[in-house]
Design a protein around this motif. Structure first.
Motif, PDB file in Angstrom:
ATOM      1  N   ASP A  45       0.847  -1.191   0.000  1.00  0.00           N
ATOM      2  CA  ASP A  45       0.000   0.000   0.000  1.00  0.00           C
ATOM      3  C   ASP A  45       0.882   1.240   0.000  1.00  0.00           C
ATOM      4  O   ASP A  45       1.827   1.330   0.790  1.00  0.00           O
ATOM      5  CB  ASP A  45      -0.913  -0.016   1.226  1.00  0.00           C
ATOM      6  N   GLY A  47       0.342   4.189   1.071  1.00  0.00           N
ATOM      7  CA  GLY A  47       0.290   4.924   2.346  1.00  0.00           C
ATOM      8  C   GLY A  47       0.728   6.367   2.216  1.00  0.00           C
ATOM      9  O   GLY A  47       0.187   7.122   1.407  1.00  0.00           O
ATOM     10  N   GLU A  48       1.740   6.761   2.991  1.00  0.00           N
ATOM     11  CA  GLU A  48       2.223   8.136   3.029  1.00  0.00           C
ATOM     12  C   GLU A  48       3.364   8.414   2.058  1.00  0.00           C
ATOM     13  O   GLU A  48       3.904   9.514   2.027  1.00  0.00           O
ATOM     14  CB  GLU A  48       2.688   8.469   4.449  1.00  0.00           C
ATOM     15  N   ASP A  92      11.691  -4.037   4.068  1.00  0.00           N
ATOM     16  CA  ASP A  92      11.368  -3.329   5.306  1.00  0.00           C
ATOM     17  C   ASP A  92      11.463  -1.817   5.135  1.00  0.00           C
ATOM     18  O   ASP A  92      10.662  -1.080   5.710  1.00  0.00           O
ATOM     19  CB  ASP A  92      12.221  -3.816   6.483  1.00  0.00           C
ATOM     20  N   ARG A  95       8.251  -0.512   3.384  1.00  0.00           N
ATOM     21  CA  ARG A  95       7.120  -0.438   4.322  1.00  0.00           C
ATOM     22  C   ARG A  95       7.280   0.732   5.286  1.00  0.00           C
ATOM     23  O   ARG A  95       6.315   1.431   5.605  1.00  0.00           O
ATOM     24  CB  ARG A  95       6.994  -1.760   5.071  1.00  0.00           C
ATOM     25  N   ALA A  96       8.514   0.970   5.744  1.00  0.00           N
ATOM     26  CA  ALA A  96       8.758   2.096   6.649  1.00  0.00           C
ATOM     27  C   ALA A  96       8.443   3.420   5.963  1.00  0.00           C
ATOM     28  O   ALA A  96       7.833   4.313   6.570  1.00  0.00           O
ATOM     29  CB  ALA A  96      10.205   2.067   7.140  1.00  0.00           C
ATOM     30  N   THR A  98       6.302   3.928   3.467  1.00  0.00           N
ATOM     31  CA  THR A  98       4.858   4.053   3.271  1.00  0.00           C
ATOM     32  C   THR A  98       4.120   4.327   4.581  1.00  0.00           C
ATOM     33  O   THR A  98       3.047   4.917   4.572  1.00  0.00           O
ATOM     34  CB  THR A  98       4.261   2.793   2.612  1.00  0.00           C
ATOM     35  N   GLU A  99       4.720   3.904   5.690  1.00  0.00           N
ATOM     36  CA  GLU A  99       4.092   4.118   7.000  1.00  0.00           C
ATOM     37  C   GLU A  99       4.554   5.407   7.659  1.00  0.00           C
ATOM     38  O   GLU A  99       4.186   5.691   8.805  1.00  0.00           O
ATOM     39  CB  GLU A  99       4.392   2.920   7.907  1.00  0.00           C
ATOM     40  N   ARG A 101       7.574   6.220   8.663  1.00  0.00           N
ATOM     41  CA  ARG A 101       8.617   6.046   9.672  1.00  0.00           C
ATOM     42  C   ARG A 101       9.965   5.693   9.046  1.00  0.00           C
ATOM     43  O   ARG A 101      10.865   5.182   9.685  1.00  0.00           O
ATOM     44  CB  ARG A 101       8.214   4.994  10.707  1.00  0.00           C
TER      45      ARG A 101
END
Length: 169
Positions: A45, A47-48, A92, A95-96, A98-99, A101
């Motif tokens: 996804d 995400g951000e 990883d 994903r970081a 997109t989240e 972080r």
């Protein structure tokens, strides 16, 4: 150099030792492929994550992705490159990002440039490459199409004065 894959190439060197060399091309973005496209292909996804350009990292393993990033983030298999930046090639970091972080500054690339032991050193003797100090401003704040000329300018060289052929005495 004679290899069109490296015409006006800008390579962020990440490793150069007795085992060979590895760098990530940052001088050309891949047309019509943004970071969101890459994430969707991996079923992650967005995400951000901003839809940033994806760079042609090099001719080796062009399906393999890498993130060059600031040193404020580290994950599994991240490799710190001096005191300049880090390189991560695992999911990883995606994903970081997109989240929200992930690292503060980053860029993505597919593929890499690789050299066998001694190969890059030999190429350097034939004047096929120009070396410049690693620069986070060029890496993270300069558009891909401007990095080649800006790298020369930062080193005090006017790229407009470069000749394509060597002289003969």
């Amino acid at each position: 150099m004679g290899d069109p894959r490296f015409d006006r190439a800008v390579i962020a060197m990440c490793a150069h030792d007795e085992q060979g060399a590895l760098g990530i091309g940052i001088g050309h973005a891949i047309a019509n492929v943004g970071f969101h496209t890459l994430l969707k292909r991996l079923e992650i996804d967005v995400g951000e994550a901003p839809d940033a350009p994806v760079h042609m990292g090099g001719p080796v393993e062009p399906q393999r992705g890498f993130i060059l990033h600031s040193l404020d983030w580290g994950g599994e298999d991240s490799v710190q490159v001096g005191d300049k930046w880090a390189l991560t090639g695992t999911l990883d970091i995606l994903r970081a990002i997109t989240e929200g972080r992930g690292p503060e500054r980053w860029l993505s690339a597919l593929g890499y440039a690789g050299w066998s032991p001694g190969q890059l050193d030999e190429e350097m003797t034939r004047h096929g490459w120009f070396t410049a100090e690693g620069n986070a401003e060029i890496l993270f704040d300069t558009d891909a199409e401007d990095r080649w000329a800006e790298s020369y300018r930062k080193a005090g060289v006017d790229p407009a004065l470069l000749a394509h052929d060597a002289g003969h005495a």
